[in-house]
Design a protein around this motif. Structure first.
Motif, PDB file in Angstrom:
ATOM      1  N   TYR A  40      -2.281   1.832   8.635  1.00 22.70           N
ATOM      2  CA  TYR A  40      -3.289   0.769   8.569  1.00 22.70           C
ATOM      3  C   TYR A  40      -2.838  -0.380   7.671  1.00 22.70           C
ATOM      4  O   TYR A  40      -3.189  -1.534   7.914  1.00 22.70           O
ATOM      5  N   TYR A  41      -2.062  -0.093   6.636  1.00 20.86           N
ATOM      6  CA  TYR A  41      -1.508  -1.152   5.790  1.00 20.86           C
ATOM      7  C   TYR A  41      -0.633  -2.087   6.632  1.00 20.86           C
ATOM      8  O   TYR A  41      -0.778  -3.302   6.591  1.00 20.86           O
ATOM      9  N   LEU A  72      -8.031   1.614   2.459  1.00 17.79           N
ATOM     10  CA  LEU A  72      -7.228   1.904   3.648  1.00 17.79           C
ATOM     11  C   LEU A  72      -7.399   3.352   4.099  1.00 17.79           C
ATOM     12  O   LEU A  72      -7.406   3.646   5.289  1.00 17.79           O
ATOM     13  N   GLY A  73      -7.568   4.268   3.159  1.00 18.56           N
ATOM     14  CA  GLY A  73      -7.762   5.673   3.495  1.00 18.56           C
ATOM     15  C   GLY A  73      -9.101   5.975   4.137  1.00 18.56           C
ATOM     16  O   GLY A  73      -9.280   7.034   4.728  1.00 18.56           O
ATOM     17  N   SER A 129      -2.777   5.895   5.916  1.00 16.91           N
ATOM     18  CA  SER A 129      -3.084   4.609   5.296  1.00 16.91           C
ATOM     19  C   SER A 129      -1.892   3.660   5.359  1.00 16.91           C
ATOM     20  O   SER A 129      -2.080   2.442   5.401  1.00 16.91           O
TER      21      SER A 129
END
Length: 88
Positions: free
Chosen positions: A5-6, A74-75, A2
């Protein structure tokens, strides 16, 4: 993952993206806001139940439900792809 992706979502804020979640759902929109838990998209297709319009929500003026758009954890992101503007 995550954190990856953050960073990716922050770099592409304001860009049109397609996000596929791990459960198979597909979300298309423009990245409106990113925090440590979620990415918020301004829907390109009207969103679920047509909640994608401009309005005054809990967080102030903005797009979508609650003013920030559709929130995706995000996860839960499986893939994130940039979309060309002509797709919109």
């Amino acid at each position: 993952m995550s954190a990856h992706y953050y960073d990716l979502c922050n770099r592409h804020r304001g860009r049109a993206v397609e996000i596929r979640t791990k459960d198979g759902r597909v979300h298309r929109g423009i990245i409106n806001h990113v925090n440590q838990q979620k990415v918020y998209l301004q829907p390109m297709d009207g969103g679920p139940r047509n909640l994608g319009g401009f309005g005054y929500g809990f967080y102030g003026p903005g797009f979508g439900f609650g003013g920030l758009g559709i929130g995706i954890a995000l996860g839960a992101i499986g893939t994130l792809a940039l979309l060309p503007w002509f797709f919109w």
